[in-house]
Structure formats: C-alpha cells, structure tokens
Design a protein around this motif. Sequence first.
Motif, PDB file in Angstrom:
ATOM      1  N   UNK A  49       0.780  -1.710  -0.105  1.00 26.41           N
ATOM      2  CA  UNK A  49      -0.113   0.406   0.110  1.00 26.41           C
ATOM      3  C   UNK A  49       0.977   1.589  -0.155  1.00 26.41           C
ATOM      4  N   UNK A  50       1.294   1.138   1.111  1.00 28.33           N
ATOM      5  CA  UNK A  50       2.753   2.036   0.874  1.00 28.33           C
ATOM      6  C   UNK A  50       3.327   2.478  -0.291  1.00 28.33           C
ATOM      7  N   UNK A 272       4.477  12.962   6.949  1.00 29.82           N
ATOM      8  CA  UNK A 272       3.250  12.136   7.563  1.00 29.82           C
ATOM      9  C   UNK A 272       2.141  12.549   8.231  1.00 29.82           C
ATOM     10  N   UNK A 282       5.400   9.104   2.699  1.00 28.44           N
ATOM     11  CA  UNK A 282       5.449   7.580   1.824  1.00 28.44           C
ATOM     12  C   UNK A 282       6.689   7.080   1.334  1.00 28.44           C
ATOM     13  N   UNK A 285       9.661   6.418   3.351  1.00 28.69           N
ATOM     14  CA  UNK A 285       9.416   5.216   3.704  1.00 28.69           C
ATOM     15  C   UNK A 285      10.126   4.139   2.913  1.00 28.69           C
TER      16      UNK A 285
ATOM     17  N   UNK B 145       7.381   1.967   6.984  1.00 29.76           N
ATOM     18  CA  UNK B 145       6.306   1.551   6.044  1.00 29.76           C
ATOM     19  C   UNK B 145       4.850   1.616   6.765  1.00 29.76           C
ATOM     20  N   UNK B 146       4.599   1.022   7.379  1.00 32.27           N
ATOM     21  CA  UNK B 146       3.892  -0.065   7.232  1.00 32.27           C
ATOM     22  C   UNK B 146       2.736   1.240   8.590  1.00 32.27           C
ATOM     23  N   UNK B 147       3.323   2.560   9.107  1.00 34.37           N
ATOM     24  CA  UNK B 147       2.901   3.060   9.851  1.00 34.37           C
ATOM     25  C   UNK B 147       1.236   3.494   9.218  1.00 34.37           C
ATOM     26  N   UNK B 148       1.229   4.408   7.974  1.00 31.93           N
ATOM     27  CA  UNK B 148      -0.213   4.909   7.457  1.00 31.93           C
ATOM     28  C   UNK B 148      -0.757   4.301   7.337  1.00 31.93           C
ATOM     29  N   UNK B 149      -0.606   2.644   6.320  1.00 29.88           N
ATOM     30  CA  UNK B 149      -1.368   1.973   6.171  1.00 29.88           C
ATOM     31  C   UNK B 149      -2.346   1.501   7.861  1.00 29.88           C
ATOM     32  N   UNK B 151      -2.516   3.406  10.542  1.00 34.68           N
ATOM     33  CA  UNK B 151      -3.849   4.675  10.526  1.00 34.68           C
ATOM     34  C   UNK B 151      -5.112   3.659  10.403  1.00 34.68           C
ATOM     35  N   UNK B 152      -4.742   3.774   8.878  1.00 33.42           N
ATOM     36  CA  UNK B 152      -6.413   3.591   8.262  1.00 33.42           C
ATOM     37  C   UNK B 152      -6.619   2.168   8.573  1.00 33.42           C
ATOM     38  N   UNK B 153      -6.028   1.159   8.743  1.00 32.63           N
ATOM     39  CA  UNK B 153      -6.705   0.207   8.872  1.00 32.63           C
ATOM     40  C   UNK B 153      -7.549   0.418  10.434  1.00 32.63           C
ATOM     41  N   UNK B 155      -8.247   2.571  11.509  1.00 31.16           N
ATOM     42  CA  UNK B 155      -9.569   3.679  11.568  1.00 31.16           C
ATOM     43  C   UNK B 155     -11.157   3.095  11.613  1.00 31.16           C
TER      44      UNK B 155
END
Lengths: 310, 302, 359
Positions: A49-50, A272, A282, A285, B145-149, B151-153, B155
């Motif tokens: 995804x990222x 971010x 993104x 990272x 690299x997994x931080x934001x995904x 966040x989405x999960x 949420x």
Amino acid sequence: MASTTEAATGRQGTEARPRARWTRNISAKIAAIPMIATALVVFVGGTIWTVVYSFTDSKLLPRLRWVGFDQYERLWSQNRWLISIENLMFYGVMSLVFTVTMGFILAVLMDQKIRFEDTFRTIMLYPFALSFIVTGLVWQWILNPQFGIQGVVRDMGWTSFSFDPLNNPQTVLYGLLIAGLWQGTGFVMCLMLAGLRGIDEDIWKAARVDGIPTWKTYVMVIIPMMRPVFITTLVIVASGIIRLYDLVVAMTSGGPGGNASQVPAMYVYDYMFQAQNLGQGFAASTMMLLSVLIVLIPWAYLEFGGKKHG
Amino acid sequence: MADLSMSSAMTGPRGARPKRALSPRNIMLYGILIVVCLYYLLPLWVMVMTSLKGMPEVRMGNIFAPPVEITFQPWVKAWAEACTGLNCDGLSRGFWNSVIITVPSVILSIAIASVNGYALINWKFKGSDIFFTILIFGSFIPYQIMLYPIVILLREMGLYGSLWGLVLVHSVFGMPILTLLFRNYFSSIPEELFKAARVDGAGFWGIYFRIMLPMSLPIFVVALILQVTGIWNDFLFGVVYTKPAYYPMTVQLNNIVNSVQGVKEYNVNMAATLLTGLVPLVVYFVSGKLFVRGIAAGAVKG
Amino acid sequence: MGNSIEVKDLTLNFGSVSVLKNMNLDVAEGEFVVLLGPSGCGKSTLLNCLAGLLDITDGQIWIKGKNVTWAEPSDRGIGMVFQSYALYPQMTVRGNLSFGLKNARVPQGEIDKRIARAAEILQIQPLLDRKPAALSGGQRQRVAIGRALVRDVDVFLFDEPLSNLDAKLRSELRVEIKRLHNQLGNTMVYVTHDQIEALTLADRIAVMKGGVIQQLAAPLEIYNRPANLFVAGFLGSPSMNFLKGRTVDGGRAFQFGSTKIDLAGYEGGAVLERDDAILGVRPEHITVSTVPLSGPSIPAEVEIDENLGADSLLWLKAEGTNMSVRVPVEGRVPAGTKVHLGLDIPKASLFDAKTEQRI
C-alpha cells in the motif's frame, strides 16, 4: 479375493468420510488467523500500500492521483533528506564498527573464566533494558555544556576545555554515538559471548596442544567459526539503526541548526503526521524499505540460499 | 633402572602448579572490565545524584558529586506536578497510561504468539511456514512503511487513537520475535509427547493447555520480560496511534524534558527520567539471566 | 475376519519423495509382528501411519475390521509406546495413565479399576503418585506401556521402545514384553532396528528397506532362507559371508575362484547355469580344518582370531574374499595358519547377483 470390492466399499462404507482439505486441523487454522492476518494484511499489504501510494500526490489524505516518480525527485532534491541519509550512513557505519568490535572484545574478556562474570554482564547490559528516550535524556544531561562534563572540567580549572558535541553541527553525531553505543554494546557483547560459548571446547584444547598463541587462535580459528554470529548480529544491529528515531528525538530533536542530526525516520514522521504531505512520507519510507532490502537480501541469500530450511 | 627413574621424577616440578592471583594478565583483564563498567554505570549514577539535589545545588555543583543535601522534592514534582503543555499532573498520568497499555498488550501478544509457535511446530498446514517467513522478514522491515496503512486499518475498525488500537499494534509488532521464540522452544519439546497426547485423544487446545503450557513456563517468563520492557519503552507507536490524553510514559517524559517553555529543572527531569526507566530496570534486575535469554532469542536462527 | 490389521496398497509421499510404496501387510489377531530395518527404511513411518499420526497419500488401513484410514489416532483402538517414553512430565504416573481415559470421558470408577489392573500387571503400584522425573528409564518405559494398557485396546504399537535403555535393562524388558504378549494376547506391531529383539519377540518379521517390505516371514525362515541379498546381509552378526562366483555343471556346482563346490542338498529353486551368482553362508555354517577335507574345500588363511568368550571368530581370506567363521573356543586357530573350509550347503543361500533375489 474379495479385496477389490472391499476396497471399493470401504472408501464410502464407514463413518470415516473424507474430510475436505481445508477442514483438516481446523482448530490450528483458526488459531493461526491472527498470524496470517498480520503477515498478509499488515506486513505484505501495508508495505505494498505504502509503495503504491508513494507514486501519488497524496497530501492530507491518501488519494490515487498518479504523479510517477515526482515524489522521489522531490525527495532527493530536499536538502533535509540528503542530510538525513548522510547522517544515517555515518552513524550506521560508525555504530556497526564500534558495537561489533567493542562487543566482541568485551565478550572475549568475559570469556576468560573470570570471577563475577554475572555482575559484569549485568552492568554492561542494563542500558539495553532502558528506552532510547531515557538513554537520550540522560546523555543530553551529561553532555550539557554548562553543567555536564565540559562544565565540570572547566570548574576544575581547565577553563578553555571544550566538549559540547550536541550543540555543534559538526560533532552532534558523535554525541548520538556515545549514547547509542552505551545503550547497545552490552547486547552485542551478549550475542558474541553466546557465540564464543557455542564453540566446541575441543577446538581450544587442540589449539593448546598445537601450541598456537591465544590471540592467534581467536583471529585464525574462532572469528571464522563465528561467522554466522557476526552476520546475524550485523543484520539485527543494522535493521535497528535504520529505524533510529527515538534517540534523536530525545537528544537533539534533529538539531542543532534545524537539520544537523536529522535521520530518515524523522523525515517520514514529520511529513506523514506534521507537514501533512503523505506522498513525501510514503516515498521516504519506501526508500527506507529499499535500504533494508539491500542489507537483508544478501543475508537471506547467504543464510537460506542453497540449503533448505524449516 | 627403577631407581634412576624414581630419582629423576623427584627432582622436577611436583604437585600443584603454583597460581598467582595478581598476574599482569589478570590485572589488565579486570582493570579493563572495571573501567568499562564505570562507563556503563556513570549515567545511572548521574541520574540518581542529580535527582536528589535541589536546583541551586545543581547549578552550583558538579554533576558527578553526591548531593550535599538530599531532597526528594524533584521526585514528587516529577511524579505529580511536572507540566506538559497545559496539563500539570506530572508523569503519573503517563505511568498509568503505560500500565494500561502494557498489561493487555503483553497478555494478548504472548497468547497469540505462543499459539502461533505451537501451531507452526505441531500442526503444520500448507503454507504455514510461508506465513512464518513473512513474519520474520516483516520484523526487519522499518516500521515507518507500515505506519500509515495501520492508521487506516485502525480508523476502519474505529480504534484509531484509542488504547485498544495501540494494544493491537503492539501485538502485531511483537508477533515476529515472540513467535520465533515460542516456535524454537516448542520444537525442543519431543514430538513423541505430542503424538502420545494425540493417541490419548487430546485435540489442538487440549494439548496446548494440558501438555504444552505446563511444560513451557520458563519461556513464557522470557516472553513476559521481553514484552514488558519492549512495550514500556516504546515511543513511536505511542506518538502515532494515541491521543495526547493516552500518551505512554516515554512520550510524556520527552514532552516534559524537551518542552521549550519555562526554566529547565534538571533535577526534576532526571527524576522523571529515572521514574520512566524504573519499570524496565526492575524487570531487568529481577529477571537476571532470563533477560539475556530473551534478547538472545532474536539471534537464534529459526 | 481373522486379521487385526490390514494395510492395503498404502502409499505415502512427502512432497515428491516417496516414503512408503504401495505397501500391503496383514497382521493376524494376537500376532506379534516386528518391523525391522535400517534407519530411514520407513518402519517408524509405517507405524505412525497405522496410529493415524501421519496422513497417508493413498491406500487404506483397516483395524479390527473397520476402515480407519481417516480416523483420529484416539479413535483407532490402538495404544502406542514411544522410544523416548513420552510421559507428560508435569503429571504423576497416575495422571499419565488416566489422561487418555479422561479425554474419552471414561467414568472415574472405571479409570481407577483399569489403572489398578495395569499397575498390577506391570508392577508399578508403588510409583503411581510419582512424577516421571523421579523414575528410572526402565520404570518410565513400564509406565509408557501401562498407558497403552489402560486404553483397553486390541492393538499395541511399539516405536523402538527399548532403544533408550542400556543393554541389561533392554534384555529384561524384552522378556517382559514377550511375557505381556503371552498373557494378554493382544496384537502387537513393534518397530526396531535391533535384530535380537526382532528374532526373539516376533511371530513374524517384516524386513523393510526403502519403504518396501523385503520379506515377511517367521524369524527362523528369515534367518535361514533370506529372500534377497539385503535381508541376508542385514540379519546375523557378523553378517553372512558372500562368495561371488558362478554356477556350473547345469547348476549342480558353484565355481568360487579355483574351487568348485558341489551344490548337492541345496534347498531352493532351479539353480541353472548363471554367470553371476553369490553363495551366502553364515559364519556358523562353515567348518575349519587344518588338514584337507574329504570333499571339495576352500583353501584359506586365518588373519585374525577373536575370542568372544562363549565361542570365537576367525577372520580369514579365501580366494581374495574376506570371510568370517564362528568356531568353538577349543577350535581356535592362530593367525597366519593355512586352513581348509567346508560349507554346509543345505543351510546356505544362493542369490542371483543381478536381481539380488534368492534362487
């Protein structure tokens, strides 16, 4: 012989019906759902995804508007990112060289059948139990120019003495190193000591009977035998260094002078969650992932390539 | 002949070889080790000393010197009064936040990982080793690299910013190392024991609870140590996944010490730093060799 | 049906590796069958398949007239004894014995009764409240047998149960297992690599190699009339002497180097004339003489003479082939002596060197 008809009826005849493949060990599969979900959704899914969104112009919220390599071009034209990479390389190389050599030397000293081994080990390893935040704050205080080492030495009469690494952009990384080494060397020492203890006693006996001096045995025999331990240590320490974040936040917040001790992890976090420029975060990272893969893939190839594991 | 060999045997060295406790080698060896230990102990000493001094003494004196006048005021202030932003109820809030984050995270992560390890060893199914390999590789991938995904999960699950969201994150990121730990431990338990239990009619959970669990208490203690220190010391996930009201102790400590406004109270800062480090330190000193075993587990090849 | 266990066309593959190949085996009610073979021959694997601990690739397994191919291990009516005893360390002996029964929801009164009976048979009553760690190796294995006993099943599976014990205990427990079989009359399948165990315990021995049963027969039959070279070489210590040569005179004689040996009295099929044949003779079926024998005899020279106490072994060289001969202690011949060997042809085995099968 009735065996053929028997065999034919036996298949359907009794209560032991064939179970569908997926219902075999059903409890085990249900129990493994958290692991499967973590592996597939978070680790694989999250990474993909990222990487995918690093090619978009996402700002405050992620959106799929493609911009190709724009984010990367911008990333590599940012002074702050370039400094971050440079800092990480410098810190990483210094930290690896020092933790591994010091850790090994300390492990060798500890392996001389000394007394109070447990006490020495306890003292060398306790910093590893502390967080980077605590580590950073303590050393920030000890390196405080006014009250710390510099202040104490000046008070003793050497008024021109200067030791203020954290407030000088040229030396700030050495300040981080002092704290980082304090926190992590004990851990490497323990790994190395375990490696030394794993070597067959008979090797030492053979070397002694052959009259090989101790230092030579270490260099010529023991270190080559400990190759796997060294490699594993390097991988663990290196993947920790790439994540370096807390220590910098606690000690310098990226300063002095705004950027002197920036690291990539900080860049990612700021873009971010502070600057609301997700695309940059993104892309940065993804570059971090790339750098880990550069370390990881040769290692995985060396460790697992050729021979089957499992 | 016999006499000759007897006499020559008696003239040479005889009996125990003389030992010298203070050989140059030993002086060097212990000398280096003691100097190294002083370097390691110095920060702890400075922290304790500074936290027991009043501010005037901190400004006047030497950070390495013991306090002339011992005061516990900095500790009280750090615990109950230190300010972060507008809140002035000290580190105690962060401490309790860390407690209610750490306890469920530790329990959940160990429960999941121990079952994973057990399933991976005794109940292999098609693909189980692939998931494990992904997990191990995942532990080397930068969290960023997994931080934001995530966040989405979170949420999507309605857990973003809540304590339970953070608990989930800790369980996910603790999974690789703990699963490895349990998998290696369970693989050392003879497989015949598992087979015997199956012949005796025990199923997946029966064998886990009745046979494996009672045999594996040491490794659960190792996992406990690993997770308590690891989760207590976390900073990044605390910042990213919780609201300021739920910030764990490390985050709050950093905010207190590195806040720009006001006069810096170094003695209070050091007391706060010590307080934050106290839980892992106590765990470390109490657990002794088990801690070493826990951290070495990461280096053991799977 | 008189058969307790029937294995039909059993095949087991691990990935692309074939571990058991199209195997058929019938075990009669109350029979003691030993699976014997070198490590890696598939004997333990076959036992695990019987127990249901391994899923087979193809074929069927029937136990007591029921198709149990897909049944759970606990539903197959079997008890199993393992090499490492596999006692649950945190439970007492009583707990170990009752664990399976409790899982099967057997009433407590019945459990107590069965444990008392098993403890009496195995003489472990004083150990019932101890933990396995407080037991000796022999006691542990008794408890492990007891765990199979209380299940009140017809079929016992033993997976090298004596391999972890020292030589003295091993022979004691071996006798005890034999006595147990006589007393209970259960069907027993017993895996071992120890030929003494196999020869003493078995009603029939299945010698296995490469996932295939090489020969299935009574112990003496296997010892005296091995079906092929592998079986002949695997059983017996020291192993059978193999003389390479060819059959001549229309199959009435065996040419070994310069010596022609008359095959009169050989029990087997039509010998015919074969260019590549192997004559197998056990060390105890050879006579040694310092003077030439009346019939055809093989000239040989003694190289080593080993005294084993009860008898002695001579290691000789005849026609360039190394041979061993078992002789009484008083028949010892010093090394270096030139001797003549006579063979007991009715007890010898003749093999085709190409097919390795007995002729």
